[in-house]
Design a protein around this motif. Structure first.
Motif: not given
Length: 129
Positions: A5-15, A50-59, A113-118
């Motif tokens: 019934t829910t989705a989940s989200v994670s992200t990381h950033i590479l400079d 490591d550019g990762r955000c591992k503890d984003l809140p649940a949706l 999983h939504v990576p940001l290339l920055l």
């Protein structure tokens, strides 16, 4: 973690200006249930070394849209000297984009999983795996 019934989200950033992960970037998460609904701030975190955000809140159940806000101006201000080792000509101070907001649609049961290339003058995102 997503459920039926829910989705989940994670992200990381590479400079991409230095070819390394972007650590210490504040990331906030907001969600809404429908295109006309108000955004609800759910909280945030920061990227690790490591550019990762591992503890984003649940949706919450019923989420249809998610917004990730990346506070990149502070990151570039703190890391400007390191980035200039590879590009010694000083172009600007800080970043052209002080923040990056990414909004995307989600479906229950899916992980996003939504990576940001920055870099200081541009960015790109995509749906990763």
């Amino acid at each position: 973690m997503s459920t039926d019934t829910t989705a989940s989200v994670s992200t990381h950033i590479l400079d991409t200006s230095i070819g390394r992960p972007a650590g210490g970037v504040a990331v906030t998460l907001a969600a809404r249930g429908g295109s006309d609904a108000e955004w609800v701030a759910l909280g945030g975190s920061a990227t690790d070394a490591d550019g990762r955000c591992k503890d984003l809140p649940a949706l919450p159940e019923g989420t249809t849209h998610v917004r990730l806000d990346f506070e990149v101006e502070t990151y570039f201000s703190k890391n400007r000297a390191e980035a200039q080792q590879d590009a010694p000509r000083v172009r600007d101070s800080g970043a052209f984009f002080p923040e990056v907001a990414i909004t995307f649609a989600v479906a229950p049961g899916e992980h996003y999983h939504v990576p940001l290339l920055l870099n200081p003058f541009g960015y790109s995102v995509y749906r990763g795996s």
